[in-house]
Enzyme design. Structure first.
Site, PDB file in Angstrom:
ATOM      1  N   ASP A 124       0.678  -1.108   0.015  1.00  0.00           N
ATOM      2  CA  ASP A 124       0.019   0.126   0.019  1.00  0.00           C
ATOM      3  C   ASP A 124       0.836   1.195  -0.020  1.00  0.00           C
ATOM      4  OD1 ASP A 124      -3.001   0.764   0.675  1.00  0.00           O
ATOM      5  OD2 ASP A 124      -1.813   1.795   1.784  1.00  0.00           O
ATOM      6  N   ARG A 125       0.638   2.241   0.860  1.00  0.00           N
ATOM      7  CA  ARG A 125       1.449   3.438   0.949  1.00  0.00           C
ATOM      8  C   ARG A 125       2.889   3.116   0.959  1.00  0.00           C
ATOM      9  NH1 ARG A 125      -2.079   6.282  -1.199  1.00  0.00           N
ATOM     10  NH2 ARG A 125      -1.078   7.876  -0.707  1.00  0.00           N
TER      11      ARG A 125
ATOM     12  N   ARG B 257       4.361   2.705  -2.392  1.00  0.00           N
ATOM     13  CA  ARG B 257       4.914   3.724  -2.940  1.00  0.00           C
ATOM     14  C   ARG B 257       6.211   4.488  -2.490  1.00  0.00           C
ATOM     15  NH1 ARG B 257       0.689   4.144  -5.716  1.00  0.00           N
ATOM     16  NH2 ARG B 257      -1.315   3.412  -5.107  1.00  0.00           N
TER      17      ARG B 257
ATOM     18  N   TYR C 275      -1.158  11.793   2.121  1.00  0.00           N
ATOM     19  CA  TYR C 275      -2.226  11.752   0.966  1.00  0.00           C
ATOM     20  C   TYR C 275      -2.246  12.779   0.007  1.00  0.00           C
ATOM     21  CZ  TYR C 275      -4.078   7.256   2.041  1.00  0.00           C
ATOM     22  OH  TYR C 275      -4.146   5.599   2.290  1.00  0.00           O
TER      23      TYR C 275
ATOM     24  N   HIS D  32      -7.228  -6.897  -0.018  1.00  0.00           N
ATOM     25  CA  HIS D  32      -6.137  -5.821  -0.154  1.00  0.00           C
ATOM     26  C   HIS D  32      -5.073  -6.067   0.832  1.00  0.00           C
ATOM     27  CE1 HIS D  32      -3.974  -2.042  -0.467  1.00  0.00           C
ATOM     28  NE2 HIS D  32      -4.554  -1.646   0.703  1.00  0.00           N
TER      29      HIS D  32
END
Length: 291
Positions: free
Chosen positions: A94-95, A98, A201, A266
């Site tokens: 997830d984050r 990134r 975000y 997820h």
């Protein structure tokens, strides 16, 4: 400790170092089942992302730059160096995924291999965004709104946020024991950390997109081996067929990429820890994480 504050880490095991990074709305505790499986072959560092969990929150920067993936990656590279790891593999969900691919792009001399779990590059997300993304993963749009609205909403009902994510994003609710849910709720109950999370975000909606765009326009690519894993029943498996699926998209960013779907939602790393650990171990044992 780094120049941008303290990064909270768990460390254990023996062997080549790997850094594990979590996503929203979790902390490094997401790896509680996987880390022991990896520790027999690797030195495992599970970190709270800067601004999340028990890590320090960076001071706000212009254009939300303090919580950009570039800034987070630099901080984590410094943290790994402080632990004695000059080079390492990086695994992010997830984050954290990134941050992982940004670290691989910005620090090719430090990152020996990277794995990205249930993500495609931030630039690609926004370029392909439609109602499916907005309705399925509301944090992308809601938490990127200007302060203080997102912060107030998260702080008003952290339990509701955790319940929604852990129950509605494809993984069975009983995947997450009560102690883990409570830890995640606690991590979303501090105003300073909640602001940092929203800033992250906001960075994804702005500066991260522009940094990614610059890399695409100049043809800059990930040099180390890349592993992409994704939920077999989530958005990545269903939305991007016209681009060749997740692998088709990641091949625009890396010449050496492999990957597969993993059974589960997820949060498949917590839902399927053995399968996830096996995929990571197989990838790293292929010789991509040797000095």
């Amino acid at each position: 400790m780094t120049d941008r504050g303290m990064v909270f880490c768990h460390e254990g095991g023996a062997g080549p170092p790997i850094l594990l990074l979590h996503g929203f709305p979790e902390t490094s505790l997401m790896w509680h089942s996987i880390a022991p499986l990896l520790a027999s072959d690797f030195t495992v560092v599970a970190a709270d992302l800067p601004g999340y969990g028990c890590s320090d929150c960076p001071v706000d920067g212009e254009g939300h730059s303090a919580m950009s993936k570039r800034a987070l990656a630099s901080t984590l590279v410094e943290a790994m160096k402080a632990l004695g790891h000059e080079t390492f593999a990086i695994i992010g969900h997830d984050r954290g995924g990134r941050v992982a691919y940004r670290a691989a792009l910005d620090h090719p001399d430090k990152v020996t291999a990277a794995a990205v779990l249930d993500v495609i590059p931030t630039y690609e997300v926004w370029e392909r965004a439609d109602a499916r993304l907005t309705l399925s993963f509301w944090p992308f749009s809601l938490l990127a709104q200007s302060a203080p609205l997102p912060e107030r909403l998260l702080l008003a009902a952290p339990e509701a946020v955790i319940d929604n994510a852990l129950s509605e994003w494809g993984s069975p609710p009983d995947t997450f024991p009560s102690w883990l849910r409570q830890a995640y709720v606690g991590a979303l109950s501090d105003p300073v950390h909640v602001h940092a999370i929203c800033e992250e975000y906001r960075a994804a909606a702005g500066i991260d997109r522009e940094i990614d765009r610059a890399d695409r326009e100049t043809g800059r690519r990930i040099r180390c081996p890349l592993l992409a894993l994704w939920s077999d029943k989530g958005g990545l498996a269903e939305w991007y067929g016209d681009a060749g699926g997740p692998l088709g998209i990641w091949r625009r960013w890396s010449e050496n990429v492999r990957g597969q779907a993993v059974l589960g939602g997820h949060f498949f790393p917590e839902e399927q820890p053995d399968a996830t650990a096996d995929a990571i171990t197989t990838f790293l044992r292929a010789g991509v994480n040797r000095h």
